[in-house]
Design a protein around this motif. Structure first.
Motif, PDB file in Angstrom:
ATOM      1  N   PHE A   1      36.316   8.052  -1.566  1.00  0.00           N
ATOM      2  CA  PHE A   1      36.711   6.654  -1.429  1.00  0.00           C
ATOM      3  C   PHE A   1      35.494   5.841  -0.980  1.00  0.00           C
ATOM      4  N   ALA A   2      35.498   4.565  -1.331  1.00  0.00           N
ATOM      5  CA  ALA A   2      34.491   3.656  -0.812  1.00  0.00           C
ATOM      6  C   ALA A   2      35.047   3.049   0.466  1.00  0.00           C
ATOM      7  N   LEU A   3      34.496   3.434   1.587  1.00  0.00           N
ATOM      8  CA  LEU A   3      34.974   2.916   2.867  1.00  0.00           C
ATOM      9  C   LEU A   3      34.287   1.583   3.152  1.00  0.00           C
ATOM     10  N   PRO A   4      35.042   0.542   3.426  1.00  0.00           N
ATOM     11  CA  PRO A   4      34.421  -0.748   3.719  1.00  0.00           C
ATOM     12  C   PRO A   4      33.437  -0.643   4.880  1.00  0.00           C
ATOM     13  N   ARG A   5      32.219  -1.133   4.652  1.00  0.00           N
ATOM     14  CA  ARG A   5      31.168  -1.199   5.673  1.00  0.00           C
ATOM     15  C   ARG A   5      30.865   0.180   6.271  1.00  0.00           C
ATOM     16  N   GLU A   6      30.912   1.156   5.401  1.00  0.00           N
ATOM     17  CA  GLU A   6      30.657   2.536   5.826  1.00  0.00           C
ATOM     18  C   GLU A   6      29.248   2.704   6.408  1.00  0.00           C
ATOM     19  N   ALA A   7      28.255   2.213   5.676  1.00  0.00           N
ATOM     20  CA  ALA A   7      26.873   2.393   6.143  1.00  0.00           C
ATOM     21  C   ALA A   7      26.637   1.706   7.477  1.00  0.00           C
ATOM     22  N   GLN A   8      27.245   0.525   7.645  1.00  0.00           N
ATOM     23  CA  GLN A   8      27.078  -0.189   8.902  1.00  0.00           C
ATOM     24  C   GLN A   8      27.710   0.591  10.059  1.00  0.00           C
ATOM     25  N   PHE A   9      28.883   1.177   9.809  1.00  0.00           N
ATOM     26  CA  PHE A   9      29.547   1.988  10.836  1.00  0.00           C
ATOM     27  C   PHE A   9      28.675   3.179  11.230  1.00  0.00           C
ATOM     28  N   VAL A  10      28.167   3.872  10.229  1.00  0.00           N
ATOM     29  CA  VAL A  10      27.341   5.051  10.508  1.00  0.00           C
ATOM     30  C   VAL A  10      26.102   4.647  11.296  1.00  0.00           C
ATOM     31  N   GLN A  11      25.476   3.552  10.901  1.00  0.00           N
ATOM     32  CA  GLN A  11      24.251   3.122  11.572  1.00  0.00           C
ATOM     33  C   GLN A  11      24.514   2.744  13.032  1.00  0.00           C
ATOM     34  N   ARG A  12      25.662   2.159  13.298  1.00  0.00           N
ATOM     35  CA  ARG A  12      25.968   1.731  14.662  1.00  0.00           C
ATOM     36  C   ARG A  12      26.465   2.865  15.537  1.00  0.00           C
ATOM     37  N   ARG A  13      27.272   3.748  14.965  1.00  0.00           N
ATOM     38  CA  ARG A  13      28.006   4.694  15.803  1.00  0.00           C
ATOM     39  C   ARG A  13      27.511   6.137  15.747  1.00  0.00           C
ATOM     40  N   ALA A  14      26.805   6.500  14.699  1.00  0.00           N
ATOM     41  CA  ALA A  14      26.385   7.900  14.562  1.00  0.00           C
ATOM     42  C   ALA A  14      24.955   8.100  15.058  1.00  0.00           C
TER      43      ALA A  14
ATOM     44  N   THR B   1      45.404  11.768   1.042  1.00  0.00           N
ATOM     45  CA  THR B   1      46.177  10.540   0.837  1.00  0.00           C
ATOM     46  C   THR B   1      46.121   9.617   2.055  1.00  0.00           C
ATOM     47  N   ASP B   2      45.870  10.187   3.242  1.00  0.00           N
ATOM     48  CA  ASP B   2      45.836   9.360   4.459  1.00  0.00           C
ATOM     49  C   ASP B   2      44.422   9.020   4.904  1.00  0.00           C
ATOM     50  N   TYR B   3      43.423   9.513   4.171  1.00  0.00           N
ATOM     51  CA  TYR B   3      42.052   9.453   4.677  1.00  0.00           C
ATOM     52  C   TYR B   3      41.574   8.014   4.899  1.00  0.00           C
ATOM     53  N   GLN B   4      41.750   7.156   3.903  1.00  0.00           N
ATOM     54  CA  GLN B   4      41.235   5.789   4.041  1.00  0.00           C
ATOM     55  C   GLN B   4      41.863   5.069   5.236  1.00  0.00           C
ATOM     56  N   LYS B   5      43.167   5.207   5.387  1.00  0.00           N
ATOM     57  CA  LYS B   5      43.866   4.530   6.485  1.00  0.00           C
ATOM     58  C   LYS B   5      43.392   5.065   7.829  1.00  0.00           C
ATOM     59  N   LYS B   6      43.263   6.374   7.929  1.00  0.00           N
ATOM     60  CA  LYS B   6      42.838   6.978   9.189  1.00  0.00           C
ATOM     61  C   LYS B   6      41.407   6.576   9.523  1.00  0.00           C
ATOM     62  N   MET B   7      40.542   6.592   8.524  1.00  0.00           N
ATOM     63  CA  MET B   7      39.149   6.230   8.780  1.00  0.00           C
ATOM     64  C   MET B   7      39.016   4.772   9.190  1.00  0.00           C
ATOM     65  N   ALA B   8      39.855   3.910   8.618  1.00  0.00           N
ATOM     66  CA  ALA B   8      39.812   2.503   9.016  1.00  0.00           C
ATOM     67  C   ALA B   8      40.138   2.366  10.495  1.00  0.00           C
TER      68      ALA B   8
END
Length: 552
Positions: free
Chosen positions: A161-174, A134-141
């Protein structure tokens, strides 16, 4: 169908226009071109080869898998467990990890013998950030917007959940794991090499590269789980039609018992009903020429909404279907208040192991509609994925060894430790040799310390002490898996989807829920789909089609 397909020819015509539009910034002002999201598409990129699959040479299953996707089944626990890891993977350092959880918060490491046993086996100290669903989206944001230096070493990207700009985050930070895992490089991590290619494909590449490790899942997805006796008493029969289903649901409802349970956010369990109508709920289909069609514009989905509206009007649904949590609805299924509920197929084990249960759990066979046999939900074969924080080569290799251990397959000593803990401390042996959790094992386990959401081996059918249950589940898969209805967008990139997918999905789900609940007329659906298409749906079709072409 009422949808307006975008052919490949039309796609070519609009490519130039699309390129201009895509170039317009939609957020993260001042970031590089790649960070705006242009780099996440696989179109026009050299694609990294998937990790070379090498199967674990462990115990043979009693029930064979099939190429179509039926899982291997074990009717008894393997007598001789194999070793899948040759050495302790860690170096005594501390590893920070974060994942979703469906359990209760674990006891701290200092008071948790399961946690301590896993740390000893891995050779590292684990600092675990456990996030409830229940807290996952908020925490991930918060995490995604935070200081890159403060990121955990290992992060679970949950697919619920569909995380906004998930792919962009992964590409930049992972870390780009391509050099470590692509092709034969994965051989350094045998348990990761044992993850089937279908899981890597459904996780997908980002910008042509491999950034994560998929959590493999069976092909059957959202399933209508029945109380078998409940439905049989109401007249259920194999080969039923949609009208048979409606009649059984109505007959099975009375007093304070309801044939159909559904939880908030599930659109009254529209996954099962959509597949029976031949479509994947709010997903995509791809024509042979690569054209992408949205299911929401398919007349069959609209017919399905009308069918569910009829079920709700007949009183067959539990009255709290738009407000009750999935956890609470499962409790009503266990106590017999509802005769069914939609849940993932992979959630079969707790249904069979529920203490004191007085029913037989059974996945529903799909009904036919208008003489056309129904299908089952074909799931994304990756229940999310795990990424690794950018680090020096030696650190990345250590983290991959940790994940390799956690991905140990069924039938190995490492799998038993990660799933059940220590024999004599957390479990004893049942007559068939399978682990039987004791009181401590009921509290200290990988539900509450959710290591299984960091990495996990391919799933097999197994229910401790219940060979008939395994045979029934396997037989159900043999019947239904060939008729799985898949979402064609799995594993593909769309910048518009990552930017606006969450908002647009909410628009569709809220309207569909309102229609079935009787708050919104069915006639509103077409207008909602039109709005959805204008706000990004048609753009997604273009982008998925381009990525599909690049991957096929």
């Amino acid at each position: 169908m009422s949808s307006t397909p975008l052919s490949r020819r039309a796609l070519m015509r609009t490519a130039a226009v699309g390129a201009v539009a895509i170039a317009a910034p939609v957020g993260l002002t001042g970031c590089s071109t790649e960070s705006r999201g242009d780099g996440v598409s696989n179109a026009g990129k050299k694609l990294a080869p998937w990790p070379a699959y090498k199967a674990f040479a462990g115990p043979k299953p009693d029930l064979a898998p099939t190429a179509e996707g039926v899982q291997p089944g074990y009717t008894s626990y393997p007598a001789d467990l194999a070793r899948s890891v040759s050495r302790t993977p860690g170096d005594g350092s501390t590893v920070k990890v974060m994942s979703v959880s469906f359990g209760t918060p674990p006891k701290p490491a200092s008071a948790n013998k399961f946690w301590q046993a896993v740390e000893k086996a891995l050779g590292v100290k684990i600092e675990y950030t456990v996030i409830s669903q229940t807290d996952y989206q908020k925490k991930m944001a918060t995490v995604m917007a935070g200081d890159p230096g403060e990121l955990p070493d290992i992060i679970n990207i949950f697919s619920g959940f569909a995380l906004p700009r998930e792919a962009q985050f992964v590409q930049r930070r992972a870390e780009d794991l391509t050099p470590f895992l692509s092709g034969d490089a994965v051989e350094d991590y045998p348990n990761l090499a044992n993850i089937p290619t279908h899981a890597w494909r459904d996780m997908g590449r980002i910008g042509g590269r491999i950034y994560g490790i998929p959590l493999e899942r069976p092909l059957p997805g959202s399933t209508l789980w029945l109380n078998d006796e409940y439905f049989e008493d109401a007249g259920m029969k194999e080969g039923w039609t949609d009208q048979d289903f409606a009649a059984v649901a109505k007959k099975g409802t009375g007093g304070k018992k309801y044939a159909l349970g559904a939880a908030v956010g599930s659109v009254f369990g529209d996954g099962f009903h959509s597949a029976a109508h031949g479509v994947h709920a709010r997903g995509w289909s791809a024509k042979s020429d690569g054209t992408f069609l949205p299911v929401v514009a398919d007349e069959r989905y609209k017919q399905m909404l009308d069918f569910q509206l009829g079920l709700r009007k007949a009183g067959s649904y539990h009255p709290d279907a738009t407000s009750i949590s999935q956890i609470d609805m499962i409790a009503l299924y266990y106590n017999g208040t509802v005769g069914s509920l939609q849940d993932g197929f992979g959630g079969y084990l707790p249904k069979f192991l529920e203490r004191g249960r007085k029913y037989t759990p059974a996945p529903a066979l799909p009904y036919s509609v208008g003489g056309t046999p129904g299908g089952i939900v074909g799931a994304r074969r990756s229940f999310g994925y795990t990424v690794v924080k950018k680090a020096k080569k030696e650190r990345v290799q250590l983290l991959l060894r940790i994940l390799d251990y956690l991905a140990a397959p069924f039938g190995s000593k490492e799998w038993e430790l990660v799933h059940y803990g220590v024999e004599g401390t957390h479990f004893t042996r049942a007559e068939d040799g399978s682990p039987e959790p004791n009181a401590l094992g009921q509290v200290e386990n990988n539900t509450n310390l959710p290591l299984k959401y960091l990495a996990e081996g391919p799933q097999a059918l197994f229910v401790p002490g219940m060979p008939d249950a395994v045979k029934a589940l396997h037989a159900w898969q043999v019947k239904t898996v060939p008729h799985a209805v898949r979402n064609a967008s799995y594993g593909l990139q769309s910048r518009t989807y990552t930017d606006r997918g969450t908002t647009l999905e909410t628009l569709l789900k809220d309207t569909a829920t309102g229609i079935i609940a009787g708050r919104t007329p069915l006639s509103e659906w077409d207008a909602t789909v039109k709005t959805w298409r204008q706000r990004g749906g048609d753009r997604m079709a273009e982008e998925f089609a381009k990525d599909y072409a690049a991957n096929n």
